[in-house]
Write a protein that holds these residues in place. Structure first.
Motif, PDB file in Angstrom:
ATOM      1  N   LYS A  40     -34.463  29.814 -11.763  1.00 24.63           N
ATOM      2  CA  LYS A  40     -35.375  29.797 -10.626  1.00 24.63           C
ATOM      3  C   LYS A  40     -36.179  28.497 -10.680  1.00 24.63           C
ATOM      4  CE  LYS A  40     -39.038  32.357  -8.369  1.00 24.63           C
ATOM      5  NZ  LYS A  40     -39.892  33.540  -8.401  1.00 24.63           N
ATOM      6  N   VAL A  41     -36.169  27.759  -9.589  1.00 23.08           N
ATOM      7  CA  VAL A  41     -36.928  26.515  -9.504  1.00 23.08           C
ATOM      8  C   VAL A  41     -38.073  26.749  -8.523  1.00 23.08           C
ATOM      9  CG1 VAL A  41     -36.857  24.073  -8.862  1.00 23.08           C
ATOM     10  CG2 VAL A  41     -34.889  25.121 -10.010  1.00 23.08           C
ATOM     11  N   ASP A  42     -39.294  26.686  -9.038  1.00 19.82           N
ATOM     12  CA  ASP A  42     -40.465  26.868  -8.190  1.00 19.82           C
ATOM     13  C   ASP A  42     -41.567  25.918  -8.637  1.00 19.82           C
ATOM     14  OD1 ASP A  42     -41.613  28.000 -10.481  1.00 19.82           O
ATOM     15  OD2 ASP A  42     -41.235  30.035  -9.838  1.00 19.82           O
ATOM     16  N   SER A  43     -42.750  26.095  -8.108  1.00 14.67           N
ATOM     17  CA  SER A  43     -43.844  25.164  -8.392  1.00 14.67           C
ATOM     18  C   SER A  43     -44.313  25.207  -9.843  1.00 14.67           C
ATOM     19  CB  SER A  43     -45.026  25.435  -7.461  1.00 14.67           C
ATOM     20  OG  SER A  43     -45.517  26.755  -7.671  1.00 14.67           O
ATOM     21  N   SER A  44     -43.911  26.222 -10.608  1.00 13.59           N
ATOM     22  CA  SER A  44     -44.309  26.285 -12.018  1.00 13.59           C
ATOM     23  C   SER A  44     -43.466  25.354 -12.892  1.00 13.59           C
ATOM     24  CB  SER A  44     -44.192  27.721 -12.544  1.00 13.59           C
ATOM     25  OG  SER A  44     -42.831  28.108 -12.615  1.00 13.59           O
ATOM     26  N   GLU A  69     -42.348  22.022 -14.290  1.00 14.84           N
ATOM     27  CA  GLU A  69     -42.904  20.669 -14.394  1.00 14.84           C
ATOM     28  C   GLU A  69     -41.818  19.618 -14.229  1.00 14.84           C
ATOM     29  OE1 GLU A  69     -45.625  17.989 -17.426  1.00 14.84           O
ATOM     30  OE2 GLU A  69     -45.212  20.068 -17.922  1.00 14.84           O
ATOM     31  N   ASN A 128     -41.512   9.910  -5.637  1.00 17.36           N
ATOM     32  CA  ASN A 128     -41.135  10.892  -6.655  1.00 17.36           C
ATOM     33  C   ASN A 128     -40.401  10.153  -7.781  1.00 17.36           C
ATOM     34  OD1 ASN A 128     -38.773  10.309  -5.288  1.00 17.36           O
ATOM     35  ND2 ASN A 128     -37.986  12.378  -5.393  1.00 17.36           N
TER      36      ASN A 128
END
Length: 86
Positions: A36-40, A42, A79
């Protein structure tokens, strides 16, 4: 001197050779893992066993942070993505 050929069996690029029946003897099926890739998250490091067999998670994480900080210190406003292959 040996010429380098970036094609499996001199025919297909590596990324296209996966699943190609006639080249099966040359290509090992990759290990696939869903995350799972989310805002948590880094950062994400994609690497082969050539790295993970000899370098710890902590060392890789430290190297990634150092590279990101270096780019930021040098003024990158975009980025920061790092891909490296040997």
């Amino acid at each position: 001197m040996m010429a380098i050929c970036w094609r499996v069996g001199g025919v297909l690029a590596v990324s296209r050779a996966f699943g190609y029946r006639l080249l099966k003897q040359y290509v090992v099926d990759p290990t696939i893992q869903a995350e799972k890739v989310d805002s948590s998250l880094e950062f994400l490091i994609l690497a082969s066993d050539g790295l993970w067999d000899v370098v710890s998670n902590e060392d890789v994480e430290e190297a990634a942070k150092t590279l990101m900080q270096k780019a930021s210190q040098k003024g990158s406003a975009d980025n920061i993505t790092i891909c490296y292959g040997v």
